[in-house]
Design an enzyme around this catalytic site. Structure first.
Site, PDB file in Angstrom:
ATOM      1  N   ARG A   3     -25.245  24.061  11.639  1.00  0.00           N
ATOM      2  CA  ARG A   3     -26.524  24.527  11.066  1.00  0.00           C
ATOM      3  C   ARG A   3     -26.995  23.617   9.918  1.00  0.00           C
ATOM      4  NH1 ARG A   3     -27.078  29.684  13.473  1.00  0.00           N
ATOM      5  NH2 ARG A   3     -25.027  30.603  13.819  1.00  0.00           N
ATOM      6  N   ASP A  52     -41.096  16.577  17.713  1.00  0.00           N
ATOM      7  CA  ASP A  52     -42.227  15.746  18.170  1.00  0.00           C
ATOM      8  C   ASP A  52     -43.548  16.495  18.052  1.00  0.00           C
ATOM      9  OD1 ASP A  52     -40.651  13.570  18.679  1.00  0.00           O
ATOM     10  OD2 ASP A  52     -40.593  13.821  20.861  1.00  0.00           O
ATOM     11  N   ARG A  93     -23.442  27.851   5.824  1.00  0.00           N
ATOM     12  CA  ARG A  93     -22.918  28.401   7.084  1.00  0.00           C
ATOM     13  C   ARG A  93     -22.229  27.300   7.904  1.00  0.00           C
ATOM     14  NH1 ARG A  93     -27.466  31.838   9.840  1.00  0.00           N
ATOM     15  NH2 ARG A  93     -25.644  32.611  10.970  1.00  0.00           N
ATOM     16  N   ILE A 114     -34.130  32.273   6.910  1.00  0.00           N
ATOM     17  CA  ILE A 114     -33.786  33.505   6.185  1.00  0.00           C
ATOM     18  C   ILE A 114     -32.459  33.306   5.450  1.00  0.00           C
ATOM     19  CG2 ILE A 114     -33.189  35.950   6.529  1.00  0.00           C
ATOM     20  CD1 ILE A 114     -35.030  35.696   9.135  1.00  0.00           C
ATOM     21  N   SER A 115     -31.508  32.737   6.159  1.00  0.00           N
ATOM     22  CA  SER A 115     -30.187  32.513   5.569  1.00  0.00           C
ATOM     23  C   SER A 115     -30.120  31.115   4.943  1.00  0.00           C
ATOM     24  CB  SER A 115     -29.109  32.641   6.660  1.00  0.00           C
ATOM     25  OG  SER A 115     -29.287  31.625   7.637  1.00  0.00           O
ATOM     26  N   HIS A 163     -31.785  23.147  15.108  1.00  0.00           N
ATOM     27  CA  HIS A 163     -30.598  22.293  15.141  1.00  0.00           C
ATOM     28  C   HIS A 163     -30.469  21.488  16.436  1.00  0.00           C
ATOM     29  CE1 HIS A 163     -29.907  25.013  11.865  1.00  0.00           C
ATOM     30  NE2 HIS A 163     -29.740  26.045  12.672  1.00  0.00           N
ATOM     31  N   TYR A 196     -29.001  38.545   8.193  1.00  0.00           N
ATOM     32  CA  TYR A 196     -30.465  38.503   8.301  1.00  0.00           C
ATOM     33  C   TYR A 196     -31.185  39.727   7.734  1.00  0.00           C
ATOM     34  CZ  TYR A 196     -29.386  34.562  11.340  1.00  0.00           C
ATOM     35  OH  TYR A 196     -28.923  33.375  11.829  1.00  0.00           O
ATOM     36  N   ARG A 202     -30.112  42.482  14.385  1.00  0.00           N
ATOM     37  CA  ARG A 202     -29.215  41.354  14.651  1.00  0.00           C
ATOM     38  C   ARG A 202     -28.462  40.948  13.381  1.00  0.00           C
ATOM     39  NH1 ARG A 202     -31.572  35.255  14.483  1.00  0.00           N
ATOM     40  NH2 ARG A 202     -29.705  34.228  15.246  1.00  0.00           N
ATOM     41  N   ASN A 250     -40.109  29.092  11.432  1.00  0.00           N
ATOM     42  CA  ASN A 250     -38.665  29.304  11.507  1.00  0.00           C
ATOM     43  C   ASN A 250     -38.279  29.054  12.964  1.00  0.00           C
ATOM     44  OD1 ASN A 250     -36.020  30.050  11.490  1.00  0.00           O
ATOM     45  ND2 ASN A 250     -36.311  31.979  10.395  1.00  0.00           N
ATOM     46  N   GLU A 263     -40.866  24.485   6.799  1.00  0.00           N
ATOM     47  CA  GLU A 263     -39.702  25.010   7.540  1.00  0.00           C
ATOM     48  C   GLU A 263     -39.049  26.111   6.707  1.00  0.00           C
ATOM     49  OE1 GLU A 263     -36.815  21.929   8.436  1.00  0.00           O
ATOM     50  OE2 GLU A 263     -35.234  23.409   8.849  1.00  0.00           O
ATOM     51  N   PRO A 286     -36.195  31.621  18.572  1.00  0.00           N
ATOM     52  CA  PRO A 286     -35.348  32.535  19.337  1.00  0.00           C
ATOM     53  C   PRO A 286     -34.531  33.514  18.504  1.00  0.00           C
ATOM     54  CG  PRO A 286     -34.480  30.289  19.402  1.00  0.00           C
ATOM     55  CD  PRO A 286     -35.858  30.206  18.813  1.00  0.00           C
ATOM     56  N   ASN A 287     -34.455  34.708  19.029  1.00  0.00           N
ATOM     57  CA  ASN A 287     -33.651  35.815  18.486  1.00  0.00           C
ATOM     58  C   ASN A 287     -34.232  36.446  17.224  1.00  0.00           C
ATOM     59  OD1 ASN A 287     -31.513  35.683  20.488  1.00  0.00           O
ATOM     60  ND2 ASN A 287     -31.009  33.717  19.543  1.00  0.00           N
TER      61      ASN A 287
HETATM   62  C1  DQA Z   1     -32.130  30.853  10.989  1.00  0.00           C
HETATM   63  C2  DQA Z   1     -30.848  30.012  10.847  1.00  0.00           C
HETATM   64  C3  DQA Z   1     -30.482  29.394  12.186  1.00  0.00           C
HETATM   65  O1  DQA Z   1     -29.304  28.619  12.056  1.00  0.00           O
HETATM   66  C4  DQA Z   1     -30.216  30.481  13.205  1.00  0.00           C
HETATM   67  O2  DQA Z   1     -29.946  29.911  14.473  1.00  0.00           O
HETATM   68  C5  DQA Z   1     -31.301  31.483  13.295  1.00  0.00           C
HETATM   69  C6  DQA Z   1     -32.004  31.890  12.073  1.00  0.00           C
HETATM   70  C7  DQA Z   1     -32.453  31.593   9.675  1.00  0.00           C
HETATM   71  O3  DQA Z   1     -33.589  32.051   9.554  1.00  0.00           O
HETATM   72  O4  DQA Z   1     -31.598  31.757   8.803  1.00  0.00           O
HETATM   73  O5  DQA Z   1     -31.556  32.056  14.347  1.00  0.00           O
HETATM   74  O6  DQA Z   1     -33.206  29.982  11.258  1.00  0.00           O
END
Ligand code: DQA
Length: 144
Positions: free
Chosen positions: A108, A84, A104, A98-99, A77, A22, A17, A71, A95, A9-10
């Site tokens: 997270r 599963d 953080r 980006i951050s 989280h 990011y 964003r 990702n 896994e 998501p996002n």
């Molecule tokens: C993320 C880190 C996650 O905590 C966050 O919710 C994201 C992006 C990252 O790529 O740094 O949406 O997965």
């Protein structure tokens, strides 16, 4: 060699964003660069904001792919379902974040999926994906 990249998501908003966290680059732009840079790899890309769709995609990528770069974004989280799904497939999953999630907020610092992946790469910006790709490419070369 076939690698699936799955974004949660996002991450469709990359480049717009929270650019301080990011970065300025869109994922589509980065994906084009990645495909050009690694012409020997067939790269597949899927993004969804919906947990069930990510689970469906993980299940689909469980056959016919040499590796998955995941990702799961915020679902990292929270999602037992995604954890599963990773357990249910044999394709190795890396896994990525980006951050640097450990630098953080404390929520997270917990990942439901880390115990079931081959490794975690976080904090290198979009380069995290490329580092994961290098790992998977090396594994496939070693296997053959
Ligand atoms: C993320 C880190 C996650 O905590 C966050 O919710 C994201 C992006 C990252 O790529 O740094 O949406 O997965």
């Amino acid at each position: 060699m076939k690698i699936a990249i799955i974004n949660g998501p996002n991450l469709n908003l990359l480049g717009k964003r929270e650019t301080k966290v990011y970065g300025q680059q869109s994922f589509d732009g980065f994906f084009k660069v990645l495909k050009k840079r690694y012409p020997s790899v067939t790269l597949d890309f899927f993004q969804s904001n919906i947990e069930g769709e990510l689970i469906d995609q993980l299940q689909k990528s469980g056959t016919g792919f040499d590796g998955i770069i995941l990702n799961a974004a915020a679902y990292t989280h929270t999602s037992v379902g995604i954890a599963d799904a990773i357990k249910a497939i044999n394709t190795p999953v890396v896994e990525v974040h980006i951050s640097n999630v450990w630098a953080r907020e404390s929520f997270r610092h917990t990942s439901y999926i880390s115990p079931y992946v081959v490794g975690v790469i976080a904090g290198f910006g979009l380069q995290s994906y490329e580092l994961a790709l290098h790992y998977l490419m090396q594994q496939t070369t070693q296997d053959s």
